[in-house]
Design a protein around this motif. Structure first.
Motif, PDB file in Angstrom:
ATOM      1  N   TRP A 264       0.815  -1.218   0.000  1.00 52.51           N
ATOM      2  CA  TRP A 264       0.000   0.000   0.000  1.00 52.51           C
ATOM      3  C   TRP A 264       0.846   1.265   0.000  1.00 52.51           C
ATOM      4  O   TRP A 264       0.439   2.299  -0.513  1.00 52.51           O
ATOM      5  CB  TRP A 264      -0.997   0.026   1.180  1.00 52.51           C
ATOM      6  CG  TRP A 264      -0.340   0.061   2.546  1.00 52.51           C
ATOM      7  CD1 TRP A 264      -0.133  -0.987   3.373  1.00 52.51           C
ATOM      8  CD2 TRP A 264       0.189   1.220   3.229  1.00 52.51           C
ATOM      9  NE1 TRP A 264       0.513  -0.582   4.516  1.00 52.51           N
ATOM     10  CE2 TRP A 264       0.715   0.767   4.461  1.00 52.51           C
ATOM     11  CE3 TRP A 264       0.279   2.575   2.923  1.00 52.51           C
ATOM     12  CZ2 TRP A 264       1.316   1.625   5.383  1.00 52.51           C
ATOM     13  CZ3 TRP A 264       0.886   3.432   3.851  1.00 52.51           C
ATOM     14  CH2 TRP A 264       1.389   2.959   5.056  1.00 52.51           C
TER      15      TRP A 264
ATOM     16  N   GLU B 229       1.398   1.862  -3.557  1.00 50.41           N
ATOM     17  CA  GLU B 229       0.124   2.173  -4.220  1.00 50.41           C
ATOM     18  C   GLU B 229      -0.307   3.614  -3.921  1.00 50.41           C
ATOM     19  O   GLU B 229      -0.830   4.311  -4.775  1.00 50.41           O
ATOM     20  CB  GLU B 229      -0.966   1.181  -3.761  1.00 50.41           C
ATOM     21  CG  GLU B 229      -0.728  -0.243  -4.259  1.00 50.41           C
ATOM     22  CD  GLU B 229      -1.577  -1.283  -3.532  1.00 50.41           C
ATOM     23  OE1 GLU B 229      -2.496  -0.890  -2.773  1.00 50.41           O
ATOM     24  OE2 GLU B 229      -1.309  -2.482  -3.715  1.00 50.41           O
ATOM     25  N   ALA B 230      -0.050   4.056  -2.683  1.00 55.51           N
ATOM     26  CA  ALA B 230      -0.506   5.387  -2.252  1.00 55.51           C
ATOM     27  C   ALA B 230       0.398   6.517  -2.755  1.00 55.51           C
ATOM     28  O   ALA B 230       0.109   7.691  -2.531  1.00 55.51           O
ATOM     29  CB  ALA B 230      -0.584   5.431  -0.722  1.00 55.51           C
TER      30      ALA B 230
ATOM     31  N   GLN C  90     -16.694   0.879   0.353  1.00 56.79           N
ATOM     32  CA  GLN C  90     -15.406   1.502   0.664  1.00 56.79           C
ATOM     33  C   GLN C  90     -14.582   0.550   1.526  1.00 56.79           C
ATOM     34  O   GLN C  90     -15.039   0.112   2.580  1.00 56.79           O
ATOM     35  CB  GLN C  90     -15.628   2.822   1.393  1.00 56.79           C
ATOM     36  CG  GLN C  90     -16.312   3.873   0.502  1.00 56.79           C
ATOM     37  CD  GLN C  90     -16.453   5.206   1.206  1.00 56.79           C
ATOM     38  OE1 GLN C  90     -16.670   5.250   2.407  1.00 56.79           O
ATOM     39  NE2 GLN C  90     -16.327   6.282   0.449  1.00 56.79           N
TER      40      GLN C  90
ATOM     41  N   ILE D  67      -7.214   0.483   2.010  1.00 59.18           N
ATOM     42  CA  ILE D  67      -6.233   0.073   1.005  1.00 59.18           C
ATOM     43  C   ILE D  67      -5.431  -1.144   1.483  1.00 59.18           C
ATOM     44  O   ILE D  67      -4.902  -1.897   0.662  1.00 59.18           O
ATOM     45  CB  ILE D  67      -5.305   1.265   0.635  1.00 59.18           C
ATOM     46  CG1 ILE D  67      -4.532   0.985  -0.665  1.00 59.18           C
ATOM     47  CG2 ILE D  67      -4.361   1.624   1.761  1.00 59.18           C
ATOM     48  CD1 ILE D  67      -3.876   2.203  -1.283  1.00 59.18           C
TER      49      ILE D  67
ATOM     50  N   PHE E 178      -9.423   6.860  -2.474  1.00 61.58           N
ATOM     51  CA  PHE E 178      -8.146   6.905  -3.197  1.00 61.58           C
ATOM     52  C   PHE E 178      -8.261   6.311  -4.601  1.00 61.58           C
ATOM     53  O   PHE E 178      -8.078   6.994  -5.590  1.00 61.58           O
ATOM     54  CB  PHE E 178      -7.073   6.164  -2.399  1.00 61.58           C
ATOM     55  CG  PHE E 178      -5.748   6.146  -3.095  1.00 61.58           C
ATOM     56  CD1 PHE E 178      -5.048   7.323  -3.315  1.00 61.58           C
ATOM     57  CD2 PHE E 178      -5.195   4.956  -3.567  1.00 61.58           C
ATOM     58  CE1 PHE E 178      -3.832   7.325  -3.981  1.00 61.58           C
ATOM     59  CE2 PHE E 178      -3.980   4.955  -4.238  1.00 61.58           C
ATOM     60  CZ  PHE E 178      -3.299   6.132  -4.444  1.00 61.58           C
TER      61      PHE E 178
ATOM     62  N   ASP F  28     -10.122  -1.113  -6.160  1.00 55.65           N
ATOM     63  CA  ASP F  28      -9.406  -2.385  -6.092  1.00 55.65           C
ATOM     64  C   ASP F  28      -9.895  -3.334  -7.189  1.00 55.65           C
ATOM     65  O   ASP F  28     -10.772  -2.992  -7.995  1.00 55.65           O
ATOM     66  CB  ASP F  28      -9.485  -3.005  -4.687  1.00 55.65           C
ATOM     67  CG  ASP F  28     -10.879  -3.540  -4.353  1.00 55.65           C
ATOM     68  OD1 ASP F  28     -11.744  -3.582  -5.265  1.00 55.65           O
ATOM     69  OD2 ASP F  28     -11.090  -3.918  -3.183  1.00 55.65           O
TER      70      ASP F  28
ATOM     71  N   GLU G 291     -14.170   0.852  -3.718  1.00 57.50           N
ATOM     72  CA  GLU G 291     -13.400   2.086  -3.586  1.00 57.50           C
ATOM     73  C   GLU G 291     -12.392   1.918  -2.448  1.00 57.50           C
ATOM     74  O   GLU G 291     -12.781   1.632  -1.314  1.00 57.50           O
ATOM     75  CB  GLU G 291     -14.348   3.247  -3.284  1.00 57.50           C
ATOM     76  CG  GLU G 291     -13.647   4.592  -3.268  1.00 57.50           C
ATOM     77  CD  GLU G 291     -14.634   5.756  -3.157  1.00 57.50           C
ATOM     78  OE1 GLU G 291     -14.480   6.721  -3.920  1.00 57.50           O
ATOM     79  OE2 GLU G 291     -15.555   5.684  -2.315  1.00 57.50           O
ATOM     80  N   THR G 292     -11.094   2.111  -2.765  1.00 58.00           N
ATOM     81  CA  THR G 292     -10.093   1.975  -1.698  1.00 58.00           C
ATOM     82  C   THR G 292      -9.979   3.289  -0.930  1.00 58.00           C
ATOM     83  O   THR G 292     -10.118   4.379  -1.492  1.00 58.00           O
ATOM     84  CB  THR G 292      -8.711   1.591  -2.268  1.00 58.00           C
ATOM     85  OG1 THR G 292      -8.341   2.542  -3.268  1.00 58.00           O
ATOM     86  CG2 THR G 292      -8.743   0.200  -2.885  1.00 58.00           C
TER      87      THR G 292
ATOM     88  N   ILE H 261      -7.612   5.562   1.887  1.00 55.88           N
ATOM     89  CA  ILE H 261      -6.316   5.713   2.552  1.00 55.88           C
ATOM     90  C   ILE H 261      -6.420   6.759   3.658  1.00 55.88           C
ATOM     91  O   ILE H 261      -7.388   7.522   3.713  1.00 55.88           O
ATOM     92  CB  ILE H 261      -5.178   6.113   1.583  1.00 55.88           C
ATOM     93  CG1 ILE H 261      -5.447   7.477   0.938  1.00 55.88           C
ATOM     94  CG2 ILE H 261      -4.955   5.042   0.533  1.00 55.88           C
ATOM     95  CD1 ILE H 261      -4.244   8.035   0.189  1.00 55.88           C
TER      96      ILE H 261
END
Lengths: 382, 148
Positions: free
Chosen positions: A127, A130-131, B3, B6, B123, B126, B131-132, B134
């Motif tokens: 992650w 990814e972020a 949601q 992540i 963010f 997936d 919806e991911t 963060i």
């Protein structure tokens, strides 16, 4: 000063830059051949080799180009500190009595653009990549921003570091970037990682660098101007040090590994910062050079503002730093970069630097810092 | 659209008042991101899950001007729609400095020492079309505008 047991008798460089159609190994080969010629040593006399590269999996395959003599040939990689590591290992082989003459070589050929890898190779979770956090450049911006804030250093001082690098590059025939840039031009370049701007950064590129070492008591067989290896140290970061790619940090801060590598190197050499005549610092960016001036003991935190304004880090100043333009003017082929520093120090100490020569240079100092939080320091003297 | 965080064990979710999750060892050391085990004086120890403070102060910040190399970057944007963003370290009192994306994209509007609060923001998407989400930090009181 301590009694040296290892001498540097030859150095060679394949200039850093972009060379389409030429492999990293070929650039390393050119650097070794130049270093051997400089030392007056035939390849067949070399008894061990250490090689480093980020892009080449087995850089010791350089023996296929130089000659398959059957000697122990090993590769090691410690990120941006690799040059210091292969130099130390080539020296240790001599100290251990394994060899009388050894070679350290670094080479690389990076693709254009930012380094890209999977976070797992750095021990970080998916992650994080990814972020959009898996970028070493964030560290340089974050550390510089906080350092400037804490110690009252202006953005113009960052630009002065980069301007000095390009001026020194202009005076260095083998440098990659030889067009001098003014403080105004640098301040007008786009912000990449605030407060760092485009022209305050080095770029990845291509090249090779090599050093020939021998027993100190045999050095005069090969050259009238040997240099002596006075110290080589490497430290990893300790818990609390602000190093690259850290998703969190403890509140109790520890100094950077550079501070420990520097102190240990000065102790090994029996020298202090005021004994050093020529300085090479890891200038991945202008902020790094400013911070490394203090971390290596050459000034107090905050003094950089005045030192840069007074030109003290110029070739004619009291602290000549990155006399060949450093990483900013030469770029960084990671495996080779540390030995480029040693190449420049050797040429300075041997009085070969023409219009960028530091007068009466006798002691040279080189510092490296990079992922994952590793610092190396090398001290050489006449 | 559902949601989802992540990654698991990053923050409490779903929650009306989410918090970042850290591990804590018997000697009181906090580990973020959380992991199950850590060496403590030579012995591998299971870490206790603890919630980190939701408020802190901005320790440093910087900008990201170009779209990070993808992969690993997995933002919902592409080369055309990418918007430069900011990242920083937020000092959470008596806990840790946490590296995070900041919700304010303009570095001129950020200053070291300013008060920040945790936000959980959308963010990307997936593989299952969820919806991911963060974590990010926002200047206290800033309007909720996503990860920037």
């Amino acid at each position: 000063m301590s009694t040296p047991d290892v001498a540097i008798i030859g150095t060679g460089l394949h200039p850093f830059g972009r060379y389409e159609g030429k492999s990293a190994l070929q650039m390393g080969e050119d650097a070794v051949i130049e270093a051997l010629a400089d030392a007056g040593v035939a390849w067949e006399q070399v008894q061990a080799l250490w090689a480093s590269s980020m892009e080449v999996t087995n850089p010791e395959a350089i023996l296929g180009l130089l000659g398959r003599t059957g000697i122990p040939a090993r590769a090691t990689f410690t990120g941006c500190a690799s040059g210091g590591t292969v130099l130390a290992q080539a020296a240790n082989a001599i100290r251990m009595g394994d060899a009388d003459i050894t070679v350290a070589v670094g080479m690389d050929k990076h693709p254009r653009g930012a380094f890209s890898a999977h976070p797992s190779v750095a021990g970080l979770p998916d992650w994080y990549g990814e972020a959009g956090l898996f970028l070493t450049t964030h560290f340089f911006g974050l550390k510089a921003n906080r350092y400037l804030h804490d110690h009252g250093i202006s953005h113009e001082t960052l630009a002065r570091v980069a301007a000095k690098a390009t001026r020194n590059g202009e005076r260095t025939p083998h440098a990659w970037r030889r067009k001098p840039l003014s403080v105004e031009e640098i301040m007008a370049s786009p912000v990449l990682n605030y407060p760092l701007r485009q022209y305050m950064y080095c770029n990845p590129d291509e090249g090779g660098a090599a050093v020939v070492l021998c027993r100190a008591d045999q050095a005069h067989r090969y050259t009238d101007t040997p240099l002596y290896l006075r110290a080589s140290t490497l430290f990893s970061g300790r818990d609390g040090a602000f190093d690259l790619l850290s998703p969190s940090l403890p509140l109790a801060a520890q100094p950077s590994p550079t501070v420990f590598a520097s102190k240990a190197a000065f102790e090994q050499a029996g020298l202090g910062p005021s004994d050093v005549d020529v300085i090479q610092l890891q200038d991945t960016d202008a902020g790094s050079e400013i911070i490394h001036m203090a971390e290596n003991g050459f000034c107090a935190d905050g003094d950089q503002e005045r030192l840069l304004a007074d030109g003290e880090t110029e070739i004619g100043g009291s602290l000549p730093i990155n006399t060949d333009g450093g990483l900013i003017a030469n770029g960084e082929p990671v495996g080779a970069s540390g030995l480029r520093q040693v190449y420049e120090l050797a040429n300075q100490l041997r009085g070969r630097c023409g219009e960028r020569q530091v007068s009466d240079a006798r002691v040279g100092y080189a510092q490296l810092y990079g992922s994952p939080g590793t610092a190396a320091v090398t001290i050489v003297s006449t | 659209m559902t949601q989802v965080p992540i990654a698991p064990d990053l923050f409490t979710w779903p929650s009306d008042d989410p918090a970042l999750i850290a591990g804590r060892s018997s000697d009181g050391v906090l580990v973020f991101p959380y992991r199950k085990q850590k060496l403590v004086e030579g012995t591998r120890e299971e870490l206790e899950k603890v919630e980190l403070p939701r408020h802190g102060t901005l320790w440093s910040f910087t900008t990201q001007r170009f779209r990070p190399p993808a992969p690993p970057y997995a933002g919902a944007d592409d080369a055309e729609s990418f918007e430069p963003f900011t990242v920083g370290y937020v000092e959470l009192p008596d806990a840790l400095l946490i590296e995070a994306r900041l919700t304010e994209p303009d570095h001129e509007k950020l200053s070291i020492g300013q008060k920040m609060e945790l936000r959980i923001v959308p963010f990307g998407t997936d593989a299952d079309g969820n919806e991911t989400m963060i974590y990010a930090f926002a200047p206290v009181g800033a309007a909720d505008r996503g990860a920037n």
